[in-house]
Write a protein that holds these residues in place. Sequence first.
Motif, PDB file in Angstrom:
ATOM      1  N   LEU A   1      51.621  25.151  -0.659  1.00 41.60           N
ATOM      2  CA  LEU A   1      51.573  26.377   0.127  1.00 41.60           C
ATOM      3  C   LEU A   1      50.149  26.837   0.435  1.00 41.60           C
ATOM      4  O   LEU A   1      49.952  27.922   0.950  1.00 41.60           O
ATOM      5  CB  LEU A   1      52.323  27.497  -0.599  1.00 41.60           C
ATOM      6  CG  LEU A   1      53.828  27.311  -0.724  1.00 41.60           C
ATOM      7  CD1 LEU A   1      54.457  28.551  -1.333  1.00 41.60           C
ATOM      8  CD2 LEU A   1      54.458  27.039   0.620  1.00 41.60           C
ATOM      9  N   SER A   2      49.149  26.030   0.091  1.00 42.87           N
ATOM     10  CA  SER A   2      47.784  26.441   0.391  1.00 42.87           C
ATOM     11  C   SER A   2      47.532  26.469   1.888  1.00 42.87           C
ATOM     12  O   SER A   2      46.733  27.255   2.377  1.00 42.87           O
ATOM     13  CB  SER A   2      46.781  25.499  -0.294  1.00 42.87           C
ATOM     14  OG  SER A   2      46.951  24.188   0.194  1.00 42.87           O
ATOM     15  N   ALA A   3      48.250  25.608   2.625  1.00 44.81           N
ATOM     16  CA  ALA A   3      48.093  25.588   4.073  1.00 44.81           C
ATOM     17  C   ALA A   3      49.085  26.513   4.759  1.00 44.81           C
ATOM     18  O   ALA A   3      48.828  27.034   5.823  1.00 44.81           O
ATOM     19  CB  ALA A   3      48.269  24.168   4.604  1.00 44.81           C
ATOM     20  N   LYS A   4      50.257  26.725   4.112  1.00 43.23           N
ATOM     21  CA  LYS A   4      51.288  27.545   4.753  1.00 43.23           C
ATOM     22  C   LYS A   4      51.974  28.424   3.713  1.00 43.23           C
ATOM     23  O   LYS A   4      52.420  27.937   2.685  1.00 43.23           O
ATOM     24  CB  LYS A   4      52.317  26.652   5.440  1.00 43.23           C
ATOM     25  CG  LYS A   4      53.349  27.424   6.256  1.00 43.23           C
ATOM     26  CD  LYS A   4      54.226  26.456   7.023  1.00 43.23           C
ATOM     27  CE  LYS A   4      55.188  27.217   7.923  1.00 43.23           C
ATOM     28  NZ  LYS A   4      56.059  26.295   8.655  1.00 43.23           N
ATOM     29  N   LEU A   5      52.028  29.708   3.981  1.00 45.38           N
ATOM     30  CA  LEU A   5      52.650  30.658   3.076  1.00 45.38           C
ATOM     31  C   LEU A   5      54.050  30.967   3.599  1.00 45.38           C
ATOM     32  O   LEU A   5      54.208  31.494   4.679  1.00 45.38           O
ATOM     33  CB  LEU A   5      51.820  31.946   3.024  1.00 45.38           C
ATOM     34  CG  LEU A   5      52.424  33.159   2.328  1.00 45.38           C
ATOM     35  CD1 LEU A   5      52.669  32.841   0.869  1.00 45.38           C
ATOM     36  CD2 LEU A   5      51.509  34.357   2.453  1.00 45.38           C
TER      37      LEU A   5
ATOM     38  N   LEU B   1      47.641  30.452   6.081  1.00 43.98           N
ATOM     39  CA  LEU B   1      46.458  31.062   5.492  1.00 43.98           C
ATOM     40  C   LEU B   1      45.400  31.286   6.563  1.00 43.98           C
ATOM     41  O   LEU B   1      44.700  32.305   6.555  1.00 43.98           O
ATOM     42  CB  LEU B   1      45.920  30.162   4.378  1.00 43.98           C
ATOM     43  CG  LEU B   1      44.651  30.644   3.671  1.00 43.98           C
ATOM     44  CD1 LEU B   1      44.868  32.017   3.046  1.00 43.98           C
ATOM     45  CD2 LEU B   1      44.227  29.648   2.609  1.00 43.98           C
ATOM     46  N   ALA B   2      45.314  30.346   7.500  1.00 46.58           N
ATOM     47  CA  ALA B   2      44.339  30.499   8.591  1.00 46.58           C
ATOM     48  C   ALA B   2      44.614  31.778   9.381  1.00 46.58           C
ATOM     49  O   ALA B   2      43.686  32.507   9.760  1.00 46.58           O
ATOM     50  CB  ALA B   2      44.388  29.285   9.508  1.00 46.58           C
ATOM     51  N   GLU B   3      45.907  32.082   9.610  1.00 43.99           N
ATOM     52  CA  GLU B   3      46.249  33.314  10.326  1.00 43.99           C
ATOM     53  C   GLU B   3      45.873  34.541   9.506  1.00 43.99           C
ATOM     54  O   GLU B   3      45.394  35.538  10.042  1.00 43.99           O
ATOM     55  CB  GLU B   3      47.745  33.333  10.626  1.00 43.99           C
ATOM     56  CG  GLU B   3      48.172  32.398  11.739  1.00 43.99           C
ATOM     57  CD  GLU B   3      49.671  32.448  11.937  1.00 43.99           C
ATOM     58  OE1 GLU B   3      50.105  33.213  12.807  1.00 43.99           O
ATOM     59  OE2 GLU B   3      50.384  31.731  11.217  1.00 43.99           O
TER      60      GLU B   3
ATOM     61  N   VAL C   1      47.953  32.621  -2.602  1.00 43.20           N
ATOM     62  CA  VAL C   1      47.463  32.494  -1.231  1.00 43.20           C
ATOM     63  C   VAL C   1      47.063  33.865  -0.683  1.00 43.20           C
ATOM     64  O   VAL C   1      46.023  34.018  -0.033  1.00 43.20           O
ATOM     65  CB  VAL C   1      48.525  31.836  -0.325  1.00 43.20           C
ATOM     66  CG1 VAL C   1      48.101  31.873   1.136  1.00 43.20           C
ATOM     67  CG2 VAL C   1      48.759  30.394  -0.756  1.00 43.20           C
ATOM     68  N   LEU C   2      47.882  34.885  -0.973  1.00 41.66           N
ATOM     69  CA  LEU C   2      47.576  36.246  -0.530  1.00 41.66           C
ATOM     70  C   LEU C   2      46.274  36.736  -1.167  1.00 41.66           C
ATOM     71  O   LEU C   2      45.444  37.378  -0.504  1.00 41.66           O
ATOM     72  CB  LEU C   2      48.731  37.177  -0.894  1.00 41.66           C
ATOM     73  CG  LEU C   2      48.639  38.621  -0.384  1.00 41.66           C
ATOM     74  CD1 LEU C   2      48.550  38.662   1.134  1.00 41.66           C
ATOM     75  CD2 LEU C   2      49.817  39.454  -0.874  1.00 41.66           C
ATOM     76  N   GLN C   3      46.082  36.412  -2.447  1.00 42.26           N
ATOM     77  CA  GLN C   3      44.845  36.796  -3.132  1.00 42.26           C
ATOM     78  C   GLN C   3      43.634  36.099  -2.511  1.00 42.26           C
ATOM     79  O   GLN C   3      42.556  36.675  -2.392  1.00 42.26           O
ATOM     80  CB  GLN C   3      44.943  36.442  -4.625  1.00 42.26           C
ATOM     81  CG  GLN C   3      45.890  37.319  -5.409  1.00 42.26           C
ATOM     82  CD  GLN C   3      45.377  38.744  -5.553  1.00 42.26           C
ATOM     83  OE1 GLN C   3      44.209  38.980  -5.811  1.00 42.26           O
ATOM     84  NE2 GLN C   3      46.270  39.707  -5.361  1.00 42.26           N
TER      85      GLN C   3
END
Length: 367
Positions: free
Chosen positions: A13-17, A27-29, A65-67
């Motif tokens: 999930l590092s690339a997609k939450l 995460l990029a967004e 990821v949020l953090q």
Amino acid sequence: MEDNGTPNYETELSAKLAVSVDYSISLAELQVQEVFLERWKPISEEIEQLYHDGRILQAKAAWLVLQEALEFHKTLDQSIAKELHRHDGWVQTMMKECELAEKVLFQCSAQSEWQKTYEGEGFGVFFSQVDGIVKIRMDAIVHCNLFQLASLVNEVDLYTYFIPPLMGIGLTYCKEVSRPDRLKVSAHAKVSLPWPLSEREMLLDGFGVDLMDQGSILIVVHDGDEKSPSAPKLDSPRISILLGGALLKPVAHNKIQLTLCSSMDPNLRWIPSPLISWGMKTFSPYIIEYLRKAAGEVGVKEGCPYKERIEKRKHFYGYLKGRVELLQISDSSSESEEEGDKKDKKDKKDKKDKKDKTDKKSQKKQK
């Protein structure tokens, strides 16, 4: 995947939450300031909902990821960080529970530390003992659906119904003490041991982990807090359940691979390994037989206490049914599994027949 077979959700999930079926954001967004300001609050609320729904490994990964996104925007108004700190209580609990869940998953999959004690019809028993800590694991095939087996495990008050004592030895009492959340329970149990050993008691805390994305359900059990306001007073020596649990994984239609494991301190100076081996050989077939019988009766047999419980807790069991229906396994996969089982049995029979013939020839030559 990690080497031990446990999915590494942080990597995935590092690339997609993804915090729910119909909501996802990369995460990029989140690194776009306007998007982060608009989305951080609903995302944090959905992550908390994931946690309460038992999807704790996904919730942990999403929270990290949020953090990470918050750290990227650390020059923003500090009120966001303060607002997220309000979640610290359940987040810390979640992190501890994730650690326990990952350890139980490892125990359910690791092979090297276990010694096989007994192998029966569709099940195997393993154990190890180090410095007084006894580890036991049972792997079994149970012919029922996932809803039935999960319901059986959930109703701790009824454990003595499907695992009654044998020759006065075994589980004599099990009572739910509290249910602080939908997928959490505290229990008090008593175990009768063979003479000259005295009765033992246990305080247990357990929680369920929704691993439907892997096609399974995990139950984690560990020592309960004796100082908890709801904890009963213990009158006998205590067995400490350091860590244990159950992994329920459908492998075909109405066919579940069940793995039970436990690391415990029985509060005895020393237990001879042959005695543990004898106990496992004596009691495990009995436990598996009763467990299989009870699981097949859940929600089906008239007068079965589980049917009444399911009716009484309609909200919870409605939720559980909806989740397990995500894992519908087709009859065709069941047929292929059954064919595989028949082939395995035939191969074993052929080998046995061949061995018997060889032994007979050998005996004739000796005569």
